[in-house]
Write a protein that holds these residues in place. Structure first.
Motif, PDB file in Angstrom:
ATOM      1  N   SER A   1     -16.122 -40.927  -6.105  1.00 16.50           N
ATOM      2  CA  SER A   1     -15.346 -41.665  -7.103  1.00 16.50           C
ATOM      3  C   SER A   1     -14.086 -42.259  -6.491  1.00 16.50           C
ATOM      4  O   SER A   1     -13.139 -42.543  -7.198  1.00 16.50           O
ATOM      5  CB  SER A   1     -15.005 -40.752  -8.272  1.00 16.50           C
ATOM      6  OG  SER A   1     -14.317 -39.630  -7.773  1.00 16.50           O
ATOM      7  N   ASP A   2     -14.059 -42.459  -5.163  1.00 16.94           N
ATOM      8  CA  ASP A   2     -12.868 -43.084  -4.585  1.00 16.94           C
ATOM      9  C   ASP A   2     -13.168 -44.259  -3.653  1.00 16.94           C
ATOM     10  O   ASP A   2     -12.295 -45.073  -3.384  1.00 16.94           O
ATOM     11  CB  ASP A   2     -11.988 -42.043  -3.869  1.00 16.94           C
ATOM     12  CG  ASP A   2     -12.770 -41.183  -2.896  1.00 16.94           C
ATOM     13  OD1 ASP A   2     -13.996 -41.348  -2.834  1.00 16.94           O
ATOM     14  OD2 ASP A   2     -12.149 -40.365  -2.194  1.00 16.94           O
TER      15      ASP A   2
ATOM     16  N   TYR B   1     -20.757 -45.597 -11.229  1.00 20.08           N
ATOM     17  CA  TYR B   1     -21.082 -46.138 -12.546  1.00 20.08           C
ATOM     18  C   TYR B   1     -21.311 -45.008 -13.545  1.00 20.08           C
ATOM     19  O   TYR B   1     -21.708 -43.900 -13.195  1.00 20.08           O
ATOM     20  CB  TYR B   1     -22.284 -47.078 -12.486  1.00 20.08           C
ATOM     21  CG  TYR B   1     -23.612 -46.439 -12.151  1.00 20.08           C
ATOM     22  CD1 TYR B   1     -24.009 -46.266 -10.827  1.00 20.08           C
ATOM     23  CD2 TYR B   1     -24.495 -46.021 -13.158  1.00 20.08           C
ATOM     24  CE1 TYR B   1     -25.231 -45.698 -10.513  1.00 20.08           C
ATOM     25  CE2 TYR B   1     -25.716 -45.458 -12.860  1.00 20.08           C
ATOM     26  CZ  TYR B   1     -26.076 -45.298 -11.533  1.00 20.08           C
ATOM     27  OH  TYR B   1     -27.279 -44.726 -11.218  1.00 20.08           O
ATOM     28  N   ILE B   2     -21.010 -45.326 -14.774  1.00 17.46           N
ATOM     29  CA  ILE B   2     -21.144 -44.342 -15.849  1.00 17.46           C
ATOM     30  C   ILE B   2     -22.048 -44.958 -16.909  1.00 17.46           C
ATOM     31  O   ILE B   2     -21.781 -46.076 -17.387  1.00 17.46           O
ATOM     32  CB  ILE B   2     -19.760 -44.007 -16.458  1.00 17.46           C
ATOM     33  CG1 ILE B   2     -18.842 -43.446 -15.349  1.00 17.46           C
ATOM     34  CG2 ILE B   2     -19.897 -43.015 -17.604  1.00 17.46           C
ATOM     35  CD1 ILE B   2     -17.370 -43.506 -15.698  1.00 17.46           C
ATOM     36  N   VAL B   3     -23.125 -44.264 -17.227  1.00 14.23           N
ATOM     37  CA  VAL B   3     -24.077 -44.805 -18.209  1.00 14.23           C
ATOM     38  C   VAL B   3     -23.722 -44.257 -19.594  1.00 14.23           C
ATOM     39  O   VAL B   3     -23.694 -43.051 -19.803  1.00 14.23           O
ATOM     40  CB  VAL B   3     -25.523 -44.405 -17.842  1.00 14.23           C
ATOM     41  CG1 VAL B   3     -26.528 -45.146 -18.719  1.00 14.23           C
ATOM     42  CG2 VAL B   3     -25.809 -44.673 -16.382  1.00 14.23           C
ATOM     43  N   ARG B   4     -23.392 -45.155 -20.494  1.00 14.04           N
ATOM     44  CA  ARG B   4     -23.120 -44.774 -21.894  1.00 14.04           C
ATOM     45  C   ARG B   4     -24.379 -45.060 -22.703  1.00 14.04           C
ATOM     46  O   ARG B   4     -25.353 -45.614 -22.199  1.00 14.04           O
ATOM     47  CB  ARG B   4     -21.948 -45.604 -22.442  1.00 14.04           C
ATOM     48  CG  ARG B   4     -20.710 -45.600 -21.563  1.00 14.04           C
ATOM     49  CD  ARG B   4     -19.937 -44.321 -21.700  1.00 14.04           C
ATOM     50  NE  ARG B   4     -18.701 -44.379 -20.940  1.00 14.04           N
ATOM     51  CZ  ARG B   4     -17.944 -43.333 -20.684  1.00 14.04           C
ATOM     52  NH1 ARG B   4     -18.285 -42.124 -21.120  1.00 14.04           N
ATOM     53  NH2 ARG B   4     -16.830 -43.456 -19.998  1.00 14.04           N
TER      54      ARG B   4
ATOM     55  N   GLU C   1     -20.796 -48.857 -17.417  1.00  9.81           N
ATOM     56  CA  GLU C   1     -19.561 -49.352 -16.776  1.00  9.81           C
ATOM     57  C   GLU C   1     -19.584 -49.010 -15.296  1.00  9.81           C
ATOM     58  O   GLU C   1     -20.001 -47.935 -14.894  1.00  9.81           O
ATOM     59  CB  GLU C   1     -18.307 -48.819 -17.465  1.00  9.81           C
ATOM     60  CG  GLU C   1     -18.279 -47.354 -17.761  1.00  9.81           C
ATOM     61  CD  GLU C   1     -17.079 -46.970 -18.618  1.00  9.81           C
ATOM     62  OE1 GLU C   1     -16.021 -47.593 -18.466  1.00  9.81           O
ATOM     63  OE2 GLU C   1     -17.222 -46.021 -19.417  1.00  9.81           O
ATOM     64  N   ILE C   2     -19.146 -50.001 -14.500  1.00  9.48           N
ATOM     65  CA  ILE C   2     -19.156 -49.857 -13.038  1.00  9.48           C
ATOM     66  C   ILE C   2     -17.738 -50.111 -12.532  1.00  9.48           C
ATOM     67  O   ILE C   2     -17.117 -51.104 -12.907  1.00  9.48           O
ATOM     68  CB  ILE C   2     -20.111 -50.880 -12.392  1.00  9.48           C
ATOM     69  CG1 ILE C   2     -21.498 -50.772 -13.037  1.00  9.48           C
ATOM     70  CG2 ILE C   2     -20.235 -50.650 -10.891  1.00  9.48           C
ATOM     71  CD1 ILE C   2     -22.207 -52.086 -13.129  1.00  9.48           C
ATOM     72  N   TYR C   3     -17.257 -49.204 -11.682  1.00 14.47           N
ATOM     73  CA  TYR C   3     -15.929 -49.356 -11.088  1.00 14.47           C
ATOM     74  C   TYR C   3     -16.078 -49.656  -9.598  1.00 14.47           C
ATOM     75  O   TYR C   3     -16.717 -48.891  -8.886  1.00 14.47           O
ATOM     76  CB  TYR C   3     -15.105 -48.077 -11.274  1.00 14.47           C
ATOM     77  CG  TYR C   3     -14.787 -47.795 -12.719  1.00 14.47           C
ATOM     78  CD1 TYR C   3     -13.609 -48.268 -13.290  1.00 14.47           C
ATOM     79  CD2 TYR C   3     -15.678 -47.068 -13.522  1.00 14.47           C
ATOM     80  CE1 TYR C   3     -13.329 -48.026 -14.626  1.00 14.47           C
ATOM     81  CE2 TYR C   3     -15.403 -46.828 -14.857  1.00 14.47           C
ATOM     82  CZ  TYR C   3     -14.233 -47.310 -15.400  1.00 14.47           C
ATOM     83  OH  TYR C   3     -13.954 -47.079 -16.729  1.00 14.47           O
ATOM     84  N   PHE C   4     -15.519 -50.777  -9.164  1.00 13.60           N
ATOM     85  CA  PHE C   4     -15.553 -51.136  -7.738  1.00 13.60           C
ATOM     86  C   PHE C   4     -14.232 -50.694  -7.103  1.00 13.60           C
ATOM     87  O   PHE C   4     -13.212 -51.361  -7.260  1.00 13.60           O
ATOM     88  CB  PHE C   4     -15.768 -52.645  -7.588  1.00 13.60           C
ATOM     89  CG  PHE C   4     -17.131 -53.084  -8.015  1.00 13.60           C
ATOM     90  CD1 PHE C   4     -18.203 -53.055  -7.124  1.00 13.60           C
ATOM     91  CD2 PHE C   4     -17.365 -53.501  -9.333  1.00 13.60           C
ATOM     92  CE1 PHE C   4     -19.473 -53.441  -7.534  1.00 13.60           C
ATOM     93  CE2 PHE C   4     -18.626 -53.890  -9.741  1.00 13.60           C
ATOM     94  CZ  PHE C   4     -19.692 -53.853  -8.849  1.00 13.60           C
ATOM     95  N   HIS C   5     -14.281 -49.568  -6.404  1.00 12.14           N
ATOM     96  CA  HIS C   5     -13.030 -48.957  -5.936  1.00 12.14           C
ATOM     97  C   HIS C   5     -12.328 -49.734  -4.827  1.00 12.14           C
ATOM     98  O   HIS C   5     -11.132 -49.588  -4.649  1.00 12.14           O
ATOM     99  CB  HIS C   5     -13.303 -47.526  -5.459  1.00 12.14           C
ATOM    100  CG  HIS C   5     -13.777 -46.636  -6.562  1.00 12.14           C
ATOM    101  ND1 HIS C   5     -13.007 -46.361  -7.664  1.00 12.14           N
ATOM    102  CD2 HIS C   5     -14.953 -45.981  -6.737  1.00 12.14           C
ATOM    103  CE1 HIS C   5     -13.683 -45.571  -8.489  1.00 12.14           C
ATOM    104  NE2 HIS C   5     -14.867 -45.319  -7.947  1.00 12.14           N
ATOM    105  N   ASP C   6     -13.084 -50.542  -4.067  1.00 15.58           N
ATOM    106  CA  ASP C   6     -12.460 -51.228  -2.932  1.00 15.58           C
ATOM    107  C   ASP C   6     -11.822 -52.557  -3.316  1.00 15.58           C
ATOM    108  O   ASP C   6     -11.256 -53.244  -2.466  1.00 15.58           O
ATOM    109  CB  ASP C   6     -13.499 -51.468  -1.829  1.00 15.58           C
ATOM    110  CG  ASP C   6     -14.027 -50.168  -1.270  1.00 15.58           C
ATOM    111  OD1 ASP C   6     -13.250 -49.192  -1.245  1.00 15.58           O
ATOM    112  OD2 ASP C   6     -15.210 -50.102  -0.889  1.00 15.58           O
ATOM    113  N   TYR C   7     -11.920 -52.920  -4.572  1.00 16.87           N
ATOM    114  CA  TYR C   7     -11.350 -54.201  -5.000  1.00 16.87           C
ATOM    115  C   TYR C   7     -10.482 -53.996  -6.229  1.00 16.87           C
ATOM    116  O   TYR C   7     -10.814 -53.211  -7.117  1.00 16.87           O
ATOM    117  CB  TYR C   7     -12.469 -55.205  -5.330  1.00 16.87           C
ATOM    118  CG  TYR C   7     -13.395 -55.425  -4.148  1.00 16.87           C
ATOM    119  CD1 TYR C   7     -13.013 -56.267  -3.111  1.00 16.87           C
ATOM    120  CD2 TYR C   7     -14.627 -54.772  -4.061  1.00 16.87           C
ATOM    121  CE1 TYR C   7     -13.840 -56.465  -2.015  1.00 16.87           C
ATOM    122  CE2 TYR C   7     -15.460 -54.961  -2.976  1.00 16.87           C
ATOM    123  CZ  TYR C   7     -15.072 -55.813  -1.951  1.00 16.87           C
ATOM    124  OH  TYR C   7     -15.878 -55.994  -0.869  1.00 16.87           O
TER     125      TYR C   7
END
Lengths: 121, 457
Positions: A45-46, A51-54, A59-65
């Motif tokens: 997560s870093d 991604y988190i499936v609801r 929802e998808i988090y792009f940590h490098d941007y």
């Protein structure tokens, strides 16, 4: 629960805020391409992406941007290989390649990858 | 041989305090002014590998800051604005050609609906290697990499892309100044346009034949995708054809130079000419009027050319002292160097550093050996007539060895980037070298050296 097929048919849009991408269907993600990065490891997560499936969306988090809007160029897209939640992930026939176009006003245009674009699974 | 090569490399890279200048001996006291150049080259090599995201964000500031150090030194300490203006003019010519080829070819889409076979792939790579001499390795790479991936969609492996980089993005473009940036810099310095094809084609052709034979054998062993039953129309379709017209204008404009055509007016003292104005106009027009579908399908992005523009701005500025020092010192130590050593020295450095400034450094060194000045166009012209073996050695070395690593030539990174955006897991920097370029290219380059340069010059 929205299905990918319905979303594509009705041209329903997704959302983006900063480095967060929200797609209006629940999916498992197998591979993502953003800029030159190919992401297949969603276990941390870093770095990379997670991604988190609801129930109704993913929802998808792009940590490098910091910002997807600033990261993805005008004619470029994010591409991903996904599987609809509830379908057999091991059946390659269920794998879909999506192209995600980052637009103004936090809107995301979702399409199945078209003939001219290339994305090798 | 190895001892001589090491001597040569050490001479050109590490032992910079030895360098002196006849014209401006003052520069001898400031040998350390080559350090910004060395530092920038090292960062270009290590940045994308070890501190990728930091580099991606800050490379423009770093490149410009390094350039400003050298520019300030020339203005404040040496009071030499002539060298700066000369370099600025050369940079503008260089970036105008690259940018115009990049943007114009980015608006063309080629769709090929044919079944991939080893022979078809070889034909595409040979075709790409030939047209690289007409639209540049950058233009040819941009134009052909997507159709090449698409055709091989069901059987693509990293070696496909690697051989594309070897041939279309590098070795192919060794025949004309449009082919590869080092040769264009040579042309700007005074080497005749058709000199390269006349003196390099007989090295280029056998090298490509050997390379394509290896590729054919490798590709014949790849059985992936053979079971996919598909109907192929055999059609080849083009989108954005008007950009072909823009490409043609770029090629014609290369010759619109007051030194080549007497009717062309000079815009001096401005640091650019009619040619550069045409090329920059093409950048604007070919993007504005490009087929939007073609741009979208090509996922056109200015980032690759922006990166080249910033990095080369820094490189062109920081390499001024290095060029001047090397030219003079080579005059003193030139007896030690022969054509074979120039081939290996230019090649070894071009493998890891940008091959354009490397070529210029060694052209400067070769001319220094014979007491000639690289900044004098007439002297460069005379040099090409009197010492063709030496000029051929650095031309072949700079272009061929650019394929040795991802950072050897600008299109290498662009092709890698496009391939990754297509979902292909490309080998790492060292993986590319250990698995592909060292075992495949080095034996070929040794043969080239043995046949064409060993014991000569």
């Amino acid at each position: 629960m929205s299905k990918i097929e319905d979303v594509l048919k009705t041209d329903k849009k997704g959302l983006h805020y900063g480095n967060r991408l929200i797609l209006p269907f629940p999916i498992d993600i197998l591979k993502v391409n953003i800029k030159n990065d190919i992401i297949t490891d969603f276990s941390t997560s870093d770095v990379g992406a997670e991604y988190i499936v609801r129930d109704d969306y993913t929802e998808i988090y792009f940590h490098d941007y910091k910002s997807l809007m600033e990261t993805v160029a005008k004619y470029a897209v994010i591409k991903m290989v996904v599987v609809e939640k509830g379908t057999d992930i091991f059946d390659q026939g269920n794998h879909k390649i999506l192209s995600i176009d980052i637009l103004d006003k936090h809107i995301v245009d979702i399409k199945e990858i078209h003939d001219d674009q290339i994305f090798i699974e | 041989m190895i001892k001589k090569l090491l001597y040569s490399l050490i001479f050109f890279t590490i032992n910079t305090p030895l360098f002196a200048s006849e014209g401006s001996t003052e520069l001898l006291n400031y040998w350390y002014m080559v350090l910004p150049f060395v530092a920038l080259l090292l960062m270009i090599a290590t940045g994308p590998l070890f501190y990728h995201h930091f580099w991606e964000k800050h490379y423009p500031k770093i490149a410009i800051a390094m350039g400003v150090i050298t520019v300030t030194f020339y203005i404040v300490v040496l009071h030499d604005t002539v060298s700066l203006m000369h370099t600025l003019a050369e940079y503008l010519s260089f970036i105008a050609l690259l940018a115009s080829l990049f943007v114009a070819s980015g608006g063309i889409l080629i769709k090929v609906d044919k079944k991939a076979t080893p022979m078809l792939n070889v034909l595409i790579l040979i075709f790409g290697s030939i047209i690289a001499n007409v639209i540049g390795t950058t233009g040819a790479s941009m134009l052909l990499i997507r159709p090449f991936i698409k055709i091989n969609k069901d059987r693509i492996k990293p070696y496909h892309i690697v051989f594309f980089i070897f041939s279309v993005s590098n070795i192919g473009g060794a025949l004309t100044p449009i082919g590869d940036p080092p040769l264009f810099l040579g042309f700007l310095r005074g080497v005749e346009f058709f000199w390269v094809i006349q003196h390099v084609w007989y090295i280029w052709a056998p090298t490509l034949i050997v390379l394509m034979s290896i590729f054919y054998v490798l590709d014949s062993m790849n059985k992936s995708g053979n079971d996919a039953e598909k109907d192929y129309s055999g059609k080849i379709e083009f989108k954005g054809l008007k950009n072909i017209g823009f490409l043609a204008i770029i090629i014609i404009s290369v010759f619109i130079d007051p030194n080549v055509q007497s009717w062309v007016p000079s815009l001096a003292p401005l640091p650019f000419g009619i040619r550069e104005l045409i090329m920059f106009s093409i950048v604007y027009l070919s993007y504005k009027y490009a087929d939007k579908e073609a741009l979208r399908a090509n996922e056109f992005d200015f980032e690759p050319i922006r990166e080249v523009a910033y990095l080369f701005a820094g490189l062109f500025a920081t390499m001024i002292p290095a060029l001047q020092l090397i030219a003079i010192e080579a005059h003193e130590y030139g007896e030690e160097l022969n054509a074979g050593l120039f081939y290996w020295s230019t090649g070894s450095l071009s493998a890891f550093l940008d091959n354009a400034p490397t070529y210029l450094n060694f052209l400067s060194a070769e001319m220094g050996k014979f007491g000639m000045d690289v900044t004098n166009k007439t002297a460069v012209h005379e040099f090409q007539m009197l010492h063709p073996l030496y000029l051929s050695a650095i031309s072949v070395g700079a272009v061929f060895f650019g394929a040795m690593s991802y950072i050897g030539n600008a299109p290498n990174f662009m092709v890698k980037s496009i391939s990754e955006r297509a979902g292909i897991n490309m080998p790492s920097f060292f993986g590319y070298m250990i698995k592909y370029s060292i075992p495949i290219l080095i034996p070929i380059f040794v043969i080239v050296w043995y046949v064409f340069y060993y014991g000569q010059g």
